[in-house]
Design a protein around this motif. Structure first.
Motif, PDB file in Angstrom:
ATOM      1  N   ALA A   8       0.841  -1.196   0.000  1.00 22.22           N
ATOM      2  CA  ALA A   8       0.000   0.000   0.000  1.00 22.22           C
ATOM      3  C   ALA A   8       0.875   1.243   0.000  1.00 22.22           C
ATOM      4  N   TYR A   9       0.441   2.282  -0.715  1.00 25.09           N
ATOM      5  CA  TYR A   9       1.143   3.562  -0.716  1.00 25.09           C
ATOM      6  C   TYR A   9       0.314   4.578   0.047  1.00 25.09           C
ATOM      7  N   SER A  10       0.925   5.244   1.013  1.00 23.62           N
ATOM      8  CA  SER A  10       0.270   6.302   1.779  1.00 23.62           C
ATOM      9  C   SER A  10       0.692   7.647   1.213  1.00 23.62           C
ATOM     10  N   ALA A  11      -0.281   8.399   0.703  1.00 22.92           N
ATOM     11  CA  ALA A  11       0.035   9.703   0.120  1.00 22.92           C
ATOM     12  C   ALA A  11       0.558  10.660   1.182  1.00 22.92           C
ATOM     13  N   GLY A  12      -0.009  10.596   2.390  1.00 23.99           N
ATOM     14  CA  GLY A  12       0.414  11.498   3.446  1.00 23.99           C
ATOM     15  C   GLY A  12       1.835  11.252   3.901  1.00 23.99           C
ATOM     16  N   GLN A  13       2.209   9.988   4.027  1.00 25.49           N
ATOM     17  CA  GLN A  13       3.546   9.629   4.488  1.00 25.49           C
ATOM     18  C   GLN A  13       4.529   9.410   3.331  1.00 25.49           C
ATOM     19  N   ARG A  14       4.006   9.313   2.117  1.00 27.10           N
ATOM     20  CA  ARG A  14       4.823   9.036   0.934  1.00 27.10           C
ATOM     21  C   ARG A  14       5.672   7.783   1.128  1.00 27.10           C
ATOM     22  N   ARG A  15       5.030   6.759   1.637  1.00 30.66           N
ATOM     23  CA  ARG A  15       5.724   5.507   1.909  1.00 30.66           C
ATOM     24  C   ARG A  15       4.946   4.332   1.336  1.00 30.66           C
ATOM     25  N   VAL A  16       5.719   3.320   0.897  1.00 28.18           N
ATOM     26  CA  VAL A  16       5.140   2.054   0.455  1.00 28.18           C
ATOM     27  C   VAL A  16       5.359   1.025   1.553  1.00 28.18           C
ATOM     28  N   ARG A  17       4.296   0.374   1.982  1.00 25.84           N
ATOM     29  CA  ARG A  17       4.390  -0.643   3.025  1.00 25.84           C
ATOM     30  C   ARG A  17       3.663  -1.901   2.576  1.00 25.84           C
ATOM     31  N   ARG A  18       4.085  -3.040   3.133  1.00 32.32           N
ATOM     32  CA  ARG A  18       3.370  -4.280   2.868  1.00 32.32           C
ATOM     33  C   ARG A  18       1.959  -4.170   3.418  1.00 32.32           C
ATOM     34  N   ALA A  19       1.003  -4.581   2.620  1.00 36.10           N
ATOM     35  CA  ALA A  19      -0.399  -4.557   3.027  1.00 36.10           C
ATOM     36  C   ALA A  19      -0.803  -5.942   3.497  1.00 36.10           C
ATOM     37  N   PRO A  20      -1.830  -6.025   4.316  1.00 40.07           N
ATOM     38  CA  PRO A  20      -2.281  -7.347   4.767  1.00 40.07           C
ATOM     39  C   PRO A  20      -2.850  -8.159   3.614  1.00 40.07           C
ATOM     40  N   THR A  21      -2.715  -9.458   3.711  1.00 42.19           N
ATOM     41  CA  THR A  21      -3.311 -10.334   2.714  1.00 42.19           C
ATOM     42  C   THR A  21      -4.821 -10.357   2.902  1.00 42.19           C
ATOM     43  N   VAL A  22      -5.541 -10.068   1.867  1.00 46.75           N
ATOM     44  CA  VAL A  22      -6.997 -10.012   1.932  1.00 46.75           C
ATOM     45  C   VAL A  22      -7.563 -11.053   0.968  1.00 46.75           C
ATOM     46  N   ALA A  23      -8.417 -11.943   1.467  1.00 45.21           N
ATOM     47  CA  ALA A  23      -8.944 -13.019   0.631  1.00 45.21           C
ATOM     48  C   ALA A  23     -10.234 -13.564   1.231  1.00 45.21           C
ATOM     49  N   TYR A  24     -10.801 -14.523   0.526  1.00 42.13           N
ATOM     50  CA  TYR A  24     -11.997 -15.245   0.971  1.00 42.13           C
ATOM     51  C   TYR A  24     -13.127 -14.285   1.362  1.00 42.13           C
ATOM     52  N   ASP A  25     -13.652 -14.430   2.594  1.00 42.16           N
ATOM     53  CA  ASP A  25     -14.851 -13.666   2.948  1.00 42.16           C
ATOM     54  C   ASP A  25     -14.575 -12.401   3.745  1.00 42.16           C
ATOM     55  N   THR A  26     -13.372 -11.850   3.609  1.00 37.92           N
ATOM     56  CA  THR A  26     -13.120 -10.536   4.206  1.00 37.92           C
ATOM     57  C   THR A  26     -14.106  -9.531   3.627  1.00 37.92           C
ATOM     58  N   PRO A  27     -14.820  -8.790   4.469  1.00 40.56           N
ATOM     59  CA  PRO A  27     -15.768  -7.807   3.933  1.00 40.56           C
ATOM     60  C   PRO A  27     -15.044  -6.656   3.238  1.00 40.56           C
ATOM     61  N   VAL A  28     -15.629  -6.152   2.183  1.00 37.21           N
ATOM     62  CA  VAL A  28     -15.080  -5.008   1.464  1.00 37.21           C
ATOM     63  C   VAL A  28     -15.564  -3.736   2.156  1.00 37.21           C
ATOM     64  N   GLU A  29     -14.669  -3.083   2.887  1.00 38.78           N
ATOM     65  CA  GLU A  29     -15.062  -1.952   3.713  1.00 38.78           C
ATOM     66  C   GLU A  29     -15.451  -0.728   2.901  1.00 38.78           C
ATOM     67  N   SER A  30     -14.882  -0.564   1.721  1.00 38.71           N
ATOM     68  CA  SER A  30     -15.180   0.620   0.920  1.00 38.71           C
ATOM     69  C   SER A  30     -16.642   0.691   0.499  1.00 38.71           C
ATOM     70  N   VAL A  31     -17.343  -0.454   0.522  1.00 39.22           N
ATOM     71  CA  VAL A  31     -18.778  -0.471   0.227  1.00 39.22           C
ATOM     72  C   VAL A  31     -19.539  -1.030   1.421  1.00 39.22           C
ATOM     73  N   ASP A  32     -19.021  -0.741   2.620  1.00 37.34           N
ATOM     74  CA  ASP A  32     -19.697  -1.100   3.874  1.00 37.34           C
ATOM     75  C   ASP A  32     -20.009  -2.582   3.984  1.00 37.34           C
ATOM     76  N   GLY A  33     -19.108  -3.425   3.484  1.00 36.53           N
ATOM     77  CA  GLY A  33     -19.274  -4.864   3.622  1.00 36.53           C
ATOM     78  C   GLY A  33     -20.388  -5.463   2.801  1.00 36.53           C
ATOM     79  N   MET A  34     -20.824  -4.771   1.741  1.00 40.67           N
ATOM     80  CA  MET A  34     -21.915  -5.282   0.909  1.00 40.67           C
ATOM     81  C   MET A  34     -21.514  -6.525   0.124  1.00 40.67           C
ATOM     82  N   ARG A  35     -20.230  -6.773   0.001  1.00 39.78           N
ATOM     83  CA  ARG A  35     -19.764  -7.988  -0.645  1.00 39.78           C
ATOM     84  C   ARG A  35     -18.470  -8.433   0.029  1.00 39.78           C
TER      85      ARG A  35
END
Length: 456
Positions: free
Chosen positions: A258-285
């Motif tokens: 993941a890249y943070s615009a505020g910190q201007r840093r690239v960091r490893r992001a968590p592995t996201v898979a299976y039934d993790t809710p999609v937070e950007s759409v309030d867990g609708m899928r």
């Protein structure tokens, strides 16, 4: 986390993933791909009623009015009118050719949800080199590791004559969608009262499996590379994600940064898979809802139930009409039926049942795969009690500049909360997916490359 997940899920929407080693079909069986079947394994003949035509090669040339790579698609069927419209009033007449999820959508929104049905056009097509690879794959491709990967297949449909549910599933996940692409599009979540949130991003993907000089699947366990940056709204702008998608995700989970615009840093992001809710759409899928299904198939037992004739979204060019506002498309409950198009097509039906001891919010999912492209057009998902819960639809169209059949946009409905999300909106953008840009190769999809692009 919300910013990262939104882009990470968009990455998965472009992704591929694949299913102890099984023998490929015989050369005699594969010969059917040269006569009674299409090069990707569909029946060439139409149906007995004449409502599904024979396949004649598909749509391989752009119609008049198309402005070239990256521009919105001219509709080759713009002059056609609906043959009829399926609604609550005539549901009984047509429900034999609908999925349980489509019937549920009509019953959930009886006053507004309808399905305009048009003449069926078997527009599915692919380049000749994809056909050639598919023919070779038929006698060479093998499932590995209990279905978590496949080997000995080059860029094409890995199992055009599927012998199992997991093989058919891999045909969906590994279907052709170009080699390298860039696009700008939006994702939206729509609440039951019609309130909506829209996130816009610019993304690019390199489908390693479809590199013309690429090595066969299973050799290096890499399927695609993906990078994206949010461009709107302002509070999310600048955030980015980089994904290296693996073939066997049980053996090696997908990698993300993941890249943070505020910190201007690239960091490893968590592995996201299976039934993790999609937070950007309030867990609708869930994460693995994206692209109708993505990721490892290991938590389900997959059955190939055969074929059906179903009214599925097809040739949906109107949804990407330039200048159509998202407010016009995103109506309460579902997208505006005035912009949708359904046709009668044959589909493969694949049923996944949760394995004993495995965990997932869905106890069963049923996929309806378009026979001409292997793309899932409709998916019905069931909760832990066995009740129908969510319904996904891919509004397919032919990207005739390649050519290939892919989605114009995807919708994901939660029948219980009466909410839905949409992925792939681009009618307010200056163009759509551009497959003609020069590929940067794997070197364009590294953390260092991500940092450089973010600073531009």
């Amino acid at each position: 986390m919300t910013k990262t997940l939104s882009l990470l899920v968009a990455a998965i929407a472009l992704g591929l993933s694949t299913g102890n080693s099984l023998a490929a079909v015989s050369a005699e069986q594969a010969s059917a791909l040269k006569n009674q079947l299409t090069p990707l394994g569909a029946e060439k003949a139409g149906n007995a009623a004449g409502s599904i035509p024979a396949w004649g090669g598909g749509l391989t040339k752009a119609p008049a009015g198309y402005q070239g790579p990256g521009s919105h698609h001219a509709d080759p069927f713009a002059a056609e009118k609906p043959l009829f419209t399926i609604s609550k009033a005539n549901l009984a007449q047509y429900q034999a050719n609908l999925t349980a999820g489509q019937i549920a959508l009509i019953n959930t929104y009886p006053d507004s949800f309808r399905m305009p049905v048009y003449p069926s056009h078997r527009s599915g097509a692919a380049p000749q080199w994809v056909y050639d690879n598919t023919f070779a794959n038929a006698t060479s491709a093998k499932l590995l590791d209990g279905g978590n990967g496949f080997s000995d297949a080059y860029g094409g449909t890995p199992f055009p004559l599927p012998q199992s549910g997991v093989e058919a599933l891999w045909n969906h996940i590994a279907r052709y969608r170009g080699t390298y692409l860039v696009r700008r599009s939006s994702e939206a979540g729509v609440q039951s009262n019609g309130n909506k949130s829209v996130v816009t991003s610019r993304d690019e993907a390199l489908f390693n499996f479809y590199e013309p000089k690429g090595s066969y699947a299973g050799l290096n366990n890499t399927l695609f590379n993906y990078m994206a940056f949010n461009t709107a709204p302002a509070r999310l702008a600048g955030g980015g994600v980089l994904v290296h998608e693996t073939l066997d995700q049980v053996k090696e989970p997908r990698q993300a940064w993941a890249y943070s615009a505020g910190q201007r840093r690239v960091r490893r992001a968590p592995t996201v898979a299976y039934d993790t809710p999609v937070e950007s759409v309030d867990g609708m899928r869930t994460v693995d809802d994206t692209d109708m299904f993505n990721g490892s198939p290991d938590r389900y037992s997959w059955k190939l139930l055969g074929k059906r004739e179903v009214y599925i979204p097809y040739n949906n060019y109107r949804l990407g009409t330039p200048g159509v506002k998202y407010d016009q498309l995103l109506t309460p409950g579902h997208i505006n039926p005035d912009y949708t198009r359904y046709e009668l097509h044959r589909v493969w039906v694949v049923e996944g049942t949760l394995k004993p001891g495995m965990r997932h919010v869905y106890s069963k999912r049923v996929l309806f795969l378009d026979e001409d492209s292997w793309g899932a057009a409709v998916v019905d998902q069931y909760d832990g009690r066995g009740d129908l819960w969510r319904v996904s639809q891919a509004f397919l169209k032919n990207y005739y500049e390649l050519p290939t059949v892919w989605t114009a946009l995807d919708t994901y409905h939660d029948l219980q909360s009466r909410t839905y999300s949409v992925l792939g909106l681009d009618s307010e953008e200056r163009g759509t997916v551009d497959f003609a840009q020069p590929s940067p190769g794997d070197g364009g999809f590294t953390p260092a490359a991500m940092r450089r692009k973010a600073s531009r």
